[in-house]
Design an enzyme around this catalytic site. Structure first.
Site, PDB file in Angstrom:
ATOM      1  N   HIS A 305     -12.329  11.442  -9.653  1.00  0.00           N
ATOM      2  CA  HIS A 305     -13.365  11.278 -10.677  1.00  0.00           C
ATOM      3  C   HIS A 305     -12.687  10.946 -11.997  1.00  0.00           C
ATOM      4  CE1 HIS A 305     -16.874  12.108 -13.168  1.00  0.00           C
ATOM      5  NE2 HIS A 305     -17.565  11.987 -12.063  1.00  0.00           N
ATOM      6  N   ASP A 362     -20.285  13.300  -4.208  1.00  0.00           N
ATOM      7  CA  ASP A 362     -20.683  12.479  -3.061  1.00  0.00           C
ATOM      8  C   ASP A 362     -20.027  12.902  -1.752  1.00  0.00           C
ATOM      9  OD1 ASP A 362     -22.385  10.728  -4.495  1.00  0.00           O
ATOM     10  OD2 ASP A 362     -20.623   9.779  -5.367  1.00  0.00           O
TER      11      ASP A 362
END
Ligand code: CMC
Length: 428
Positions: A305, A362
């Site tokens: 991320h 996710d």
């Protein structure tokens, strides 16, 4: 005295204001830099650029903290509902019972689609990706309300916010229904936002569909977890399109398209496809991880991320939820075992440790959606459903902020210098 930063350029010293946020984040204000020095800053991917001040969402990526309007995501996931969280994002405070009832009434009041929408679905190929369908239809909403689209009109903004939140579940569920050739199901306003979504997805006119409370609760939690994430790619798109004073539907349609990419919201679909591939071909996660480490074109989807350099707090909630949902639907999923195995290996592997790559939101969400029978190409649509109140809140904030201007980055030109035009017959 206000803190400043000093910049020495070409032998001259410039004082730049320092801006501090309510959680102690600091920024150097360079808004006058070009005017005073002739220089701009370079920041590909905007990793160090603050594009606005915002009072909506706070993230501490190093510590793995996410808060909406000051409330930790774990607390909201456990105690709140999606509509209550949406209210919080939009209005800044948790609603009273009365405020929540009124808000819910507004949202349910607008949940029907104009009958002409039925024909629009038919214009798409059956195999169209539902993100393409939904983004187009959200943009199309502007054609139904042409007289009240002014983004500077506060009352109109509010009305469109209700409409889009109310109609999006119907639009998304109908995109799915159309793709499988089933009749469209009308919304049932007595159901909760999430239960209604499941009813429109899985109900048929021929048989009553009982919404499993554990599943509608799980959908609600998933929507809460996705509801905002400050200036990510799709939210920045929402703001930059909105900054040109484009209407809410045009801005939201653009945000949905930005979300679709596999490096952003599309990653939830990409994770399941990756796990299915591993299950069918490599059987173990180890061989796949080795490929990720060797081949820069292969990524471990659902990992890494831009902001989190620690465990994504949303992934933590989802990991815990996954087993509960599998239990509620009475099934097991070999992909969950592969995901857990990969996570364990990656978290102790130098490649991932050194780069601070952790599971993101996710990584587990797709396994939950799959257990509920939601088709893979609808995963990112569910992400969009969750993110809508966040996008709208950010768009509203943009229009209330006296400092906002049209979004217009600069560049450093590296092309040809001025040259003479040569007629075609003389080129060779
Ligand atoms: N698998 C393997 N290596 C990775 C991964 C990954 N998933 N993510 C980052 N890296 C490596 C990357 O190769 C680079 O290594 P090196 O320094 O040797 O070149 C380093 O880590 C830094 O990566 P980056 O691409 O510069 O990081 P970024 O901040 O630009 O990208 C990201 C962030 C999310 C796009 C990226 O981590 C990624 O592609 N992850 C997989 C896709 C994914 O799961 N996306 C969902 C993000 S969370 C939800 C959302 O935003 O919608």
């Amino acid at each position: 005295m206000a803190k400043t930063a000093q910049l020495i350029l070409d032998g001259k010293t410039y004082e730049l204001p320092v801006v501090e946020g309510s959680e102690g984040e600091r920024a150097i204000d360079i808004s006058k830099l070009r005017a005073t020095t002739g220089y701009i800053t370079m920041d590909p991917g905007y990793a160090n650029t603050g594009s606005c001040s915002s009072a909506i969402t706070y993230i501490d990526g190093e510590e793995g903290i996410l808060q909406y309007r000051g409330y930790p995501i774990e607390t909201l996931a456990k105690n709140s509902t999606f509509l209550e969280t949406a209210y919080l994002l939009l209005h800044g405070e948790l609603p009273t019972g009365d405020e929540l009832s009124k808000f819910t009434e507004h949202i349910t009041y607008h949940s029907l689609l104009h009958e002409d929408f039925r024909h629009m679905y038919r214009a798409f190929p059956l195999r169209a990706h539902p993100m393409a369908v939904v983004s187009s239809l959200v943009g199309t909403l502007s054609t139904f309300y042409q007289d009240s689209l002014d983004p500077l009109d506060e009352q109109a903004r509010q009305e469109h916010a209700y409409r889009i939140m109310a109609k999006l579940p119907t639009m998304c569920a109908w995109a799915y229904k159309y793709s499988v050739g089933h009749p469209f199901m009308f919304p049932k306003n007595r159901l909760s936002y999430s239960a209604n979504l499941l009813h429109m997805m899985f109900g048929t006119p021929a048989e009553d569909y009982e919404v499993h409370p554990a599943l509608s609760k799980a959908i609600d939690t998933l929507l809460i977890l996705h509801a905002d994430h400050e200036q990510n790619c799709s939210t920045s798109t929402m703001r930059i399109v909105g900054s040109s004073h484009a209407n809410l539907y045009a801005s939201a349609s653009s945000a949905i398209n930005a979300l679709w990419g596999p490096l952003h919201g599309g990653a939830n679909q990409a994770v399941i496809e990756m796990l299915q591939y591993i299950n069918a071909n490599e059987k173990s996660g180890r061989a796949f991880l080795e490929r990720v480490k060797k081949d820069p074109d292969v990524r471990l989807m659902g990992f890494g991320h831009r902001v989190y350099k620690n465990y994504d707090p949303r992934a933590k909630v989802l990991k815990e939820m996954t087993r509960d949902v599998l239990e509620a639907v009475g099934t097991s999923n070999p992909l969950l075992d592969i995901a857990i195995e990969i996570e364990e290996m990656a978290l102790s592997d130098d490649y991932f440790v050194q780069r601070k790559l952790y599971p993101n939101v996710d990584f587990y969400s797709g396994i939950i959606y799959q257990a509920m029978g939601i088709p893979v190409n609808m995963f990112t649509v569910f992400f969009a459903l969750g993110r809508m109140p966040g996008w709208i809140s950010q768009w509203m904030e943009l229009h209330q902020d006296p400092a906002s201007r049209i979004g217009r980055p600069r560049q450093i030109y590296v092309g040809e210098n001025k040259r003479e035009y040569v007629p075609i017959e003389k080129r060779g």
